[in-house]
Design a protein around this motif. Structure first.
Motif, PDB file in Angstrom:
ATOM      1  N   CYS A   1     -11.584  -9.994   5.692  1.00 12.45           N
ATOM      2  CA  CYS A   1     -11.784 -11.066   4.704  1.00 12.45           C
ATOM      3  C   CYS A   1     -10.621 -11.155   3.722  1.00 12.45           C
ATOM      4  N   TYR A   2      -9.420 -10.918   4.195  1.00 15.36           N
ATOM      5  CA  TYR A   2      -8.235 -10.880   3.340  1.00 15.36           C
ATOM      6  C   TYR A   2      -7.809 -12.278   2.922  1.00 15.36           C
ATOM      7  N   GLY A   3      -6.976 -12.327   1.887  1.00 13.41           N
ATOM      8  CA  GLY A   3      -6.486 -13.592   1.364  1.00 13.41           C
ATOM      9  C   GLY A   3      -5.164 -14.017   1.979  1.00 13.41           C
ATOM     10  N   LYS A   4      -4.628 -15.071   1.428  1.00 16.01           N
ATOM     11  CA  LYS A   4      -3.366 -15.637   1.925  1.00 16.01           C
ATOM     12  C   LYS A   4      -2.183 -14.786   1.470  1.00 16.01           C
ATOM     13  N   PRO A   5      -1.061 -14.916   2.175  1.00 16.30           N
ATOM     14  CA  PRO A   5       0.148 -14.211   1.738  1.00 16.30           C
ATOM     15  C   PRO A   5       0.572 -14.649   0.330  1.00 16.30           C
ATOM     16  N   THR A   6       1.152 -13.711  -0.417  1.00 18.31           N
ATOM     17  CA  THR A   6       1.573 -14.002  -1.785  1.00 18.31           C
ATOM     18  C   THR A   6       2.783 -13.161  -2.165  1.00 18.31           C
ATOM     19  N   ASP A   7       3.541 -13.666  -3.128  1.00 15.31           N
ATOM     20  CA  ASP A   7       4.631 -12.897  -3.730  1.00 15.31           C
ATOM     21  C   ASP A   7       4.233 -12.428  -5.120  1.00 15.31           C
ATOM     22  N   ALA A   8       2.997 -12.694  -5.520  1.00 13.82           N
ATOM     23  CA  ALA A   8       2.525 -12.341  -6.863  1.00 13.82           C
ATOM     24  C   ALA A   8       2.411 -10.827  -7.030  1.00 13.82           C
ATOM     25  N   TRP A   9       2.377 -10.393  -8.263  1.00 11.43           N
ATOM     26  CA  TRP A   9       2.274  -8.963  -8.593  1.00 11.43           C
ATOM     27  C   TRP A   9       0.998  -8.335  -8.043  1.00 11.43           C
ATOM     28  N   CYS A  10      -0.024  -9.145  -7.862  1.00  2.00           N
ATOM     29  CA  CYS A  10      -1.326  -8.604  -7.442  1.00  2.00           C
ATOM     30  C   CYS A  10      -1.452  -8.465  -5.924  1.00  2.00           C
ATOM     31  N   GLY A  11      -0.428  -8.831  -5.192  1.00  2.00           N
ATOM     32  CA  GLY A  11      -0.488  -8.747  -3.733  1.00  2.00           C
ATOM     33  C   GLY A  11      -0.699  -7.326  -3.240  1.00  2.00           C
ATOM     34  N   VAL A  12      -1.416  -7.210  -2.128  1.00  2.00           N
ATOM     35  CA  VAL A  12      -1.718  -5.914  -1.525  1.00  2.00           C
ATOM     36  C   VAL A  12      -1.178  -5.914  -0.103  1.00  2.00           C
ATOM     37  N   ILE A  13      -0.535  -4.809   0.267  1.00  2.00           N
ATOM     38  CA  ILE A  13      -0.047  -4.650   1.628  1.00  2.00           C
ATOM     39  C   ILE A  13      -0.954  -3.642   2.324  1.00  2.00           C
ATOM     40  N   PHE A  14      -1.648  -4.099   3.354  1.00  2.00           N
ATOM     41  CA  PHE A  14      -2.578  -3.249   4.077  1.00  2.00           C
ATOM     42  C   PHE A  14      -1.828  -2.417   5.115  1.00  2.00           C
ATOM     43  N   PRO A  15      -2.313  -1.209   5.369  1.00  2.77           N
ATOM     44  CA  PRO A  15      -1.639  -0.362   6.358  1.00  2.77           C
ATOM     45  C   PRO A  15      -1.940  -0.821   7.784  1.00  2.77           C
ATOM     46  N   ALA A  16      -1.129  -0.355   8.697  1.00  2.00           N
ATOM     47  CA  ALA A  16      -1.379  -0.624  10.118  1.00  2.00           C
ATOM     48  C   ALA A  16      -2.741  -0.029  10.480  1.00  2.00           C
ATOM     49  N   GLY A  17      -3.457  -0.703  11.320  1.00  2.00           N
ATOM     50  CA  GLY A  17      -4.773  -0.229  11.742  1.00  2.00           C
ATOM     51  C   GLY A  17      -5.911  -0.872  10.987  1.00  2.00           C
ATOM     52  N   SER A  18      -5.615  -1.552   9.871  1.00  2.62           N
ATOM     53  CA  SER A  18      -6.686  -2.265   9.174  1.00  2.62           C
ATOM     54  C   SER A  18      -6.856  -3.629   9.836  1.00  2.62           C
ATOM     55  N   LEU A  19      -7.878  -4.337   9.457  1.00  6.21           N
ATOM     56  CA  LEU A  19      -8.127  -5.646  10.055  1.00  6.21           C
ATOM     57  C   LEU A  19      -7.137  -6.697   9.563  1.00  6.21           C
TER      58      LEU A  19
ATOM     59  N   SER B   1       2.307  -8.933   2.021  1.00  4.28           N
ATOM     60  CA  SER B   1       1.609  -8.912   0.733  1.00  4.28           C
ATOM     61  C   SER B   1       0.553 -10.026   0.729  1.00  4.28           C
ATOM     62  N   LEU B   2      -0.710  -9.631   0.550  1.00  2.00           N
ATOM     63  CA  LEU B   2      -1.826 -10.585   0.611  1.00  2.00           C
ATOM     64  C   LEU B   2      -2.597 -10.592  -0.706  1.00  2.00           C
ATOM     65  N   ILE B   3      -3.175 -11.738  -1.029  1.00  2.00           N
ATOM     66  CA  ILE B   3      -4.049 -11.828  -2.203  1.00  2.00           C
ATOM     67  C   ILE B   3      -5.296 -10.998  -1.915  1.00  2.00           C
ATOM     68  N   PRO B   4      -5.672 -10.083  -2.823  1.00  2.00           N
ATOM     69  CA  PRO B   4      -6.858  -9.241  -2.586  1.00  2.00           C
ATOM     70  C   PRO B   4      -8.150  -9.996  -2.911  1.00  2.00           C
ATOM     71  N   THR B   5      -8.443 -11.008  -2.114  1.00  2.00           N
ATOM     72  CA  THR B   5      -9.615 -11.847  -2.375  1.00  2.00           C
ATOM     73  C   THR B   5     -10.908 -11.029  -2.408  1.00  2.00           C
ATOM     74  N   GLN B   6     -10.941  -9.938  -1.649  1.00  2.00           N
ATOM     75  CA  GLN B   6     -12.144  -9.107  -1.616  1.00  2.00           C
ATOM     76  C   GLN B   6     -12.425  -8.524  -2.995  1.00  2.00           C
ATOM     77  N   LEU B   7     -11.389  -8.027  -3.667  1.00  2.00           N
ATOM     78  CA  LEU B   7     -11.578  -7.428  -4.999  1.00  2.00           C
ATOM     79  C   LEU B   7     -11.885  -8.496  -6.044  1.00  2.00           C
ATOM     80  N   ILE B   8     -11.255  -9.651  -5.910  1.00  2.00           N
ATOM     81  CA  ILE B   8     -11.540 -10.754  -6.836  1.00  2.00           C
ATOM     82  C   ILE B   8     -13.004 -11.165  -6.685  1.00  2.00           C
TER      83      ILE B   8
END
Length: 186
Positions: free
Chosen positions: A131-149, A155-162
């Motif tokens: 359920c990840y968000g769109k790519p972003t260059d914002a400070w809040c972007g999250v980079i998920f490790p290999a093996g995650s969905l 760098s993706l918007i952490p829509t799940q945490l929002i």
């Protein structure tokens, strides 16, 4: 833990369910309701919710299932939360009808528990990378490790945490509003 794997998504879902039932039970006596009946409804709601979430997943993925019926055998993946909410409320309604309990009073008491549970579930989504968000260059972007969905290295918007913060805020607001309602003259 030893040979047993604990998946963060399932753990957060379980924490959310336990917290939701606990909170509803805790609120029950002050509202003149039987906390044991609330536990029963919570338990029934959870079982029905899991079944409903799975059924709605099957419905939404019907074309893929028709193409590959073996998808029906994968019971650990594929749930749609809306199916869980619908059947998770419908089953306690039926229980109340059978037991002749005031469903709306129990539902009113339990309603803040739903966004509370969803908030924990969305943290589970974040930990799994779904359920990840769109790519972003914002400070809040999250980079998920290999093996995650989620795709790794982007760098993706952490829509799940929002969404989780929003769910917890809704639960807090509903609890506040319920207390405020007690102060009003009846």
């Amino acid at each position: 833990i030893g040979p047993f794997t604990v998946y963060s998504y399932g753990l957060m879902i379980a924490i959310g369910m336990i917290a939701a039932v606990w909170m509803a039970m805790k609120r029950s006596p002050a509202r003149g309701l039987d906390k044991d009946q609330m536990f029963n409804m919570g338990f029934i709601g959870i079982i029905a919710g899991v079944i409903g979430a799975k059924l709605l997943y099957y419905i939404t993925e019907l074309p893929a299932i028709i193409e590959d019926p073996s998808l029906l055998l994968d019971l650990s993946n594929g749930f749609v939360v809306y199916g869980g909410i619908i059947t998770g409320i419908l089953a306690p309604y039926i229980y109340c009808r059978i037991k002749k309990l005031p469903f709306l009073d129990y539902l009113d008491t339990a309603i803040p528990s739903i966004p509370l549970a969803q908030g924990f579930g969305r943290i589970g989504c974040f930990l799994a990378g779904c359920c990840y968000g769109k790519p972003t260059d914002a400070w809040c972007g999250v980079i998920f490790p290999a093996g995650s969905l989620a795709p790794s290295g982007i760098s993706l918007i952490p829509t799940q945490l929002i969404s989780s913060i929003g769910d917890f805020a809704i639960a807090a607001f509903l609890l506040w509003y319920a207390r405020k309602g007690k102060e009003r003259p009846q």
